[in-house]
Design a protein around this motif. Structure first.
Motif, short mmCIF file in Angstrom:
data_model
loop_
_atom_site.label_atom_id
_atom_site.label_comp_id
_atom_site.label_asym_id
_atom_site.label_seq_id
_atom_site.Cartn_x
_atom_site.Cartn_y
_atom_site.Cartn_z
N LEU A 1 -1.91 0.91 -5.00
CA LEU A 1 -2.02 1.59 -6.29
C LEU A 1 -2.40 0.62 -7.40
N SER B 1 -1.72 12.17 -6.76
CA SER B 1 -2.77 13.19 -6.73
C SER B 1 -2.81 13.91 -8.07
N THR C 1 -5.09 9.49 -3.95
CA THR C 1 -5.27 8.11 -3.51
C THR C 1 -5.38 8.08 -1.99
N THR D 1 -5.65 6.51 2.09
CA THR D 1 -4.75 5.77 2.96
C THR D 1 -4.95 4.27 2.83
N ASN E 1 1.61 7.20 -3.31
CA ASN E 1 0.33 7.88 -3.52
C ASN E 1 0.42 8.83 -4.71
N THR F 1 -4.57 9.78 2.63
CA THR F 1 -3.25 9.36 3.08
C THR F 1 -2.68 10.36 4.06
N SER G 1 0.83 -1.22 0.00
CA SER G 1 0.00 0.00 0.00
C SER G 1 0.86 1.26 0.00
#
Length: 214
Positions: free
Chosen positions: A53, A36, A47, A49, A34, A77, A31
Motif C-alpha cells: 500500500l 477498494s 488494490t 495482490t 487492501n 487480491t 504487502s
C-alpha cells in the motif's frame, strides 16, 4: 464518458494516496491490507495482490464490474470477496479498507471479548465513526467460507473484525472508511493499554445519543 474517466482518475490517485498514508504511519506493512472504492457506475477499483500500500501504481489497480468480474488491471487480491461482501450488505458504501493493523489484530486474538461488539465505547469518536464491531470467526485467508460469515455480520455493522486477521471497514467515501479504520485501531490500542485497570466507557444512554445524532 469524459466525466467517468475524470472520476476514475481522481479515485485511482486517492486510493494510492490513502494507501501511502496508512503505510507510512505503520498501519499496514509489507504487502498486507487492501483498499477498494466504488465508481458512480458501480464498478470497483481495488488494490491488487502482492502490492504494498506504500507504493501503489494508480494505473495498475484491479478493476471489477458492478457484478464482481475482474476486467482490467493487475491480478486482484485473494481477499476481493471481503470487499464485495461489504458492498452487498452496506449498500450506501463507496469504499472499503481492510488492514492487518497491529492493535486491532491483537484484540482479535483475545479470548474474552464480546463477539457481538468487540470493543467498548471508550470515546465519542469511536462510537461516531465505528459504532459496533462484531467478531467474525476465524477462517484461513482466501477461504470463500469467510464470505458468508462476513456477509452475516455486515448486515448490521459497517465494520467487522476478522478473528486472528484484522478489521474490514466500509464507509460512504474512501476518507470515511480510512478515518473509521484509524479510529478503530486507536481504540483497540487504548483498550489494550487499559487492560486490567478500571475504566469508564460511555454509558448506553451516551452511546445511543451519539448514534441517533451521527
Amino acid at each position: 464518458m469524459t466525466a467517468i474517466l475524470s472520476e476514475e482518475t481522481k479515485l485511482r490517485d486517492e486510493i494510492a494516496a490513502v494507501g501511502k498514508s496508512l503505510f507510512d504511519r505503520a498501519l499496514t506493512f509489507g504487502s498486507t491490507g487492501n483498499i477498494s472504492a466504488r465508481l458512480s457506475n458501480g464498478d470497483l477499483l481495488m488494490t491488487p495482490t502482492n502490492a504494498s500500500l506504500g507504493n501503489l501504481d494508480p494505473a495498475r489497480l484491479s478493476r471489477f464490474t458492478a457484478e464482481g468480474v475482474h476486467v482490467d488491471g493487475d491480478k486482484p487480491t485473494k481477499e476481493a470477496f471481503l470487499h464485495q461482501c461489504m458492498y452487498c450488505q452496506q449498500k450506501l458504501s463507496g469504499a472499503v479498507v481492510h488492514l492487518h493493523s497491529t492493535y486491532a489484530v491483537a484484540v482479535s486474538i483475545l479470548e474474552d471479548v464480546d463477539p457481538d461488539d468487540v470493543l467498548p465505547p471508550l470515546t465519542a469518536y469511536y462510537v461516531m465513526r465505528v459504532g459496533s464491531l462484531p467478531l467474525v470467526p476465524y477462517y484461513p485467508p482466501g477461504d470463500t467460507a469467510l464470505a458468508n460469515a462476513v456477509a452475516e455480520k455486515a448486515k448490521n455493522s459497517h465494520a467487522v473484525l476478522l478473528a486472528n486477521h484484522g478489521p474490514v471497514v466500509a464507509g460512504k467515501t474512501l476518507r470515511d472508511a480510512q478515518y473509521a479504520t484509524e479510529e478503530l485501531e486507536e481504540t483497540a490500542k487504548l483498550h489494550l493499554l487499559l487492560e486490567g485497570r478500571r475504566t469508564r466507557p460511555l454509558t448506553p444512554q451516551q452511546r445511543n445519543a451519539l448514534l441517533k445524532t451521527f
